[in-house]
Design an enzyme around this catalytic site. Structure first.
Site, PDB file in Angstrom:
ATOM      1  N   GLY A 145       0.851  -1.385  -0.005  1.00 33.17           N
ATOM      2  CA  GLY A 145      -0.156   0.065   0.187  1.00 33.17           C
ATOM      3  C   GLY A 145       0.905   1.448  -0.161  1.00 33.17           C
ATOM      4  O   GLY A 145       2.039   1.206   0.022  1.00 33.17           O
ATOM      5  N   GLY A 159       2.676   3.542   1.468  1.00 29.26           N
ATOM      6  CA  GLY A 159       3.151   3.917   2.861  1.00 29.26           C
ATOM      7  C   GLY A 159       3.552   5.262   3.010  1.00 29.26           C
ATOM      8  O   GLY A 159       3.837   5.798   4.244  1.00 29.26           O
ATOM      9  N   LYS A 200       3.845  12.474  -2.500  1.00 28.88           N
ATOM     10  CA  LYS A 200       4.747  11.428  -2.159  1.00 28.88           C
ATOM     11  C   LYS A 200       5.451  12.021  -0.948  1.00 28.88           C
ATOM     12  O   LYS A 200       6.151  13.145  -1.285  1.00 28.88           O
ATOM     13  CB  LYS A 200       5.726  10.928  -2.999  1.00 28.88           C
ATOM     14  N   ASP A 229       6.912   5.449  -9.667  1.00 31.54           N
ATOM     15  CA  ASP A 229       7.925   5.023  -8.332  1.00 31.54           C
ATOM     16  C   ASP A 229       9.383   5.043  -8.678  1.00 31.54           C
ATOM     17  O   ASP A 229       9.967   4.098  -8.545  1.00 31.54           O
ATOM     18  CB  ASP A 229       7.525   3.483  -7.918  1.00 31.54           C
ATOM     19  N   ARG A 261      -2.071  -0.150 -10.051  1.00 32.55           N
ATOM     20  CA  ARG A 261      -0.799  -0.874 -10.562  1.00 32.55           C
ATOM     21  C   ARG A 261      -0.988  -2.568 -10.423  1.00 32.55           C
ATOM     22  O   ARG A 261      -2.227  -2.755  -9.992  1.00 32.55           O
ATOM     23  CB  ARG A 261       0.569  -0.460  -9.621  1.00 32.55           C
ATOM     24  N   ARG A 290       3.081  14.369  -7.664  1.00 35.80           N
ATOM     25  CA  ARG A 290       3.079  13.358  -8.897  1.00 35.80           C
ATOM     26  C   ARG A 290       1.644  13.475  -9.824  1.00 35.80           C
ATOM     27  O   ARG A 290       0.654  13.472  -9.054  1.00 35.80           O
ATOM     28  CB  ARG A 290       3.310  11.923  -8.538  1.00 35.80           C
ATOM     29  N   ASP A 329       4.549  -4.080  -7.319  1.00 38.71           N
ATOM     30  CA  ASP A 329       3.690  -2.945  -6.760  1.00 38.71           C
ATOM     31  C   ASP A 329       4.224  -1.729  -7.540  1.00 38.71           C
ATOM     32  O   ASP A 329       3.591  -0.592  -7.305  1.00 38.71           O
ATOM     33  CB  ASP A 329       3.887  -3.002  -5.349  1.00 38.71           C
TER      34      ASP A 329
END
Length: 556
Positions: free
Chosen positions: A155, A157, A178, A350, A255, A248, A340
């Site tokens: 998840g 985090g 983020k 990511d 995903r 972002r 993920d």
């Protein structure tokens, strides 16, 4: 004045005698010319700004929170989240936020002009201290395979959904923080990011976009006086670093791991997804994803669900294959290609320990924790293909695995090969497709590997080659050849790069084991992979024993 320029007025001031109109407004005496020029110059600007938004007037339409279930518990405590895709959570405020950088072109996707990004309170909004009107903050629940092993619930985090903005082109853009603080998925971490990692993500996401690689966008980067402790070099010397938040932007941050929340108990890790057995929710997620982001497939096949699911899956595989081909062609490594970190719409997402190759090395590793070399440059296509198989397994309760699994082999390899060759032709300036193009590219890569030639510089210098027959063609070709030699690694540098890195005692033990009981070696996992790499270095050293030293030749 601009508001008074109605269509009837425009008709009156149009110049019917253009030969009488000169570039200088002062020198033109033709009636109506001045008004016509004012309209021509300022009306488009006025139209543009009438369509621009402010931080207070962004058009939010948070569709995913309406379409997919939300965790009824709103506490930040770490917990399994069952039967839900999102958990509502608020950003944790920071002290004295300050805008470090913003991307004008990325923020224009949200219809925000630059003037909105330089306001005194911009940092308050993009640090999470103030919420944008219409925003609903939440963290996404997903699972993932990390380094090939199912890790269970992961998840967001450190990330946080802010909402979905509809721009003037009717495009939907999800925005996300983020580094904005704790969520129910933070596990043992603090939900924070620091300036060095955040600015890396911001810069690379924008660089990748401008290189033409599908990617999330970096909107803003905001730092603060709030600090967290980080061990920068992992050497036992932690220090305080400033909490920093990046904005972002992407159509969606769903995903592969989003669909792994339904995975049953994994026999290897013993972990399972928090929503195992909830097949109705799986169908709900699939239909939301297809209807929202794969509209052509939805419109063509929504009457026959199995066909729709299969066509959706094939398109995900195609986009993934094209994406990794783009990475390979610019010499870029993701570093953490866990399931993920794989976008369901084929974007680069990511950004962590990523890296661009300098000297070409198929075994290039950009992640210091990848001691087994799972995510090397050369492994990226196969890993992405493997991840597509894991996605097929994740949705098997909606469409059987025997239907989706063959599609991976049928689609991925062909799409990857075609896209890779197409991109490489462009990089090499090949104007038409020939059967031997693949052999040419392979030979080039082999030569670059043998010489450890700089990947990017080698391709860039080819633009200096003139067409055959030109006055400077021969000299240009010689200049490019000379330059390429300067980009190759010397023999001494190659020897140094291939020095033994494993502890001699450990290496000796593994050598003895390989001779007495080789079947046990693969059971060592990463240790076996490290041993394999060590053998490759030793083989390379043996090859170079017969090579001349750098005192005899300039380079390989």
């Amino acid at each position: 004045m601009l508001r008074r320029l109605t269509p009837s007025v425009i008709a009156e001031v149009r110049c019917n005698r253009p030969s009488h109109c000169f570039s200088s407004l002062q020198t033109c005496s033709h009636p109506g010319f001045f008004k016509r020029q004012v309209f021509r110059i300022f009306a488009p600007i006025a139209r543009t700004f009438r369509k621009m938004a402010t931080l207070e007037t962004l058009k939010f339409d948070n569709l995913v929170l309406r379409e997919l279930p939300i965790d009824p518990c709103e506490e930040k405590r770490i917990r399994p989240v069952t039967g839900a895709c999102f958990s509502k959570v608020q950003p944790t405020p920071v002290t004295n936020p300050e805008v470090v950088v913003y991307s004008k072109s990325a923020m224009e996707l949200l219809d925000l002009p630059e003037s909105e990004l330089t306001r005194p309170d911009t940092a308050e909004y993009f640090s999470g201290n103030k919420l944008l009107p219409g925003s609903t903050t939440a963290a996404h629940c997903y699972c993932g395979h990390q380094f090939g092993v199912f890790a269970g619930q992961l998840g967001d985090g450190a990330a946080m959904y802010l909402g979905e903005v509809i721009n003037k082109k009717d495009e939907r853009w999800e925005i996300q923080f983020k580094g904005s603080g704790l969520t129910p998925y933070s596990r043992t971490a603090d939900g924070r990011k620091v300036l060095r990692s955040t600015i890396r993500e911001f810069l690379c996401s924008e660089a990748m976009h401008h290189l033409g690689v599908p990617t999330t966008r970096g909107g803003t980067c905001v730092t603060s006086d709030t600090t967290v402790i980080r061990d920068i070099f992992y050497n036992g010397n932690p220090k305080e670093e400033k909490c920093t938040i990046v904005l972002r932007i992407a159509p969606t941050f769903l995903r592969f791991g989003s669909f792994e929340i339904f995975k049953p108990t994994d026999p290897e890790s013993g972990r399972k997804g928090p929503s195992v057995g909830k097949t109705e929710l799986l169908h709900q997620m699939l239909e939301y994803t297809i209807k929202t982001f794969y509209t052509e497939i939805w419109e063509a096949h929504n009457a026959v669900k199995q066909t729709m699911y299969l066509e959706f899956f094939k398109e995900v595989v195609r986009r993934t294959a094209r994406l990794v081909a783009e990475w390979q062609c610019v010499g870029w490594c993701h570093g953490v290609l866990n399931t993920d970190n794989m976008s369901i719409v084929g974007l680069t997402i990511d950004y962590g320990p990523y890296g661009f190759m300098d000297k070409f090395d198929p075994n290039f590793i950009c992640n210091g924790s990848d001691d087994g070399g799972r995510y090397t440059y050369k492994n990226q296509p196969e890993v992405c293909k493997w991840n597509c198989v894991k996605l097929a397994e994740a949705i098997k309760d909606a469409i059987p695995l025997p239907v989706t699994r063959p599609a991976v082999d049928e689609v991925f390899d062909e799409v990857y090969a075609d896209h890779y060759k197409m991109k490489m032709r462009k990089k090499l300036g090949l104007m038409k497709e020939l059967p031997e193009d693949g052999d040419l590219v392979e030979l080039l890569m082999d030569t670059m590997q043998a010489t450890s030639c700089d990947f990017t510089n080698s391709f860039r210098c080819l633009s200096r080659v003139s067409l055959p027959g030109g006055a400077t063609a021969e000299q240009d070709l010689q200049d490019v050849t000379d330059y390429l030699l300067t980009q190759c690694t010397t023999v001494e540098e190659l020897r140094k790069a291939n020095q033994t890195q494993m502890d001699p005692r450990q290496l000796q033990m593994l050598m003895m084991l390989s001779q007495s009981n080789p079947g046990l070696l693969p059971m060592l996992g990463r240790g076996f992979l490290s041993f394999t790499k060590e053998l490759e270095r030793m083989e390379k050293q043996e090859e170079m024993k017969v090579s001349p030293s750098s005192s005899d030749v300039e380079s390989v």
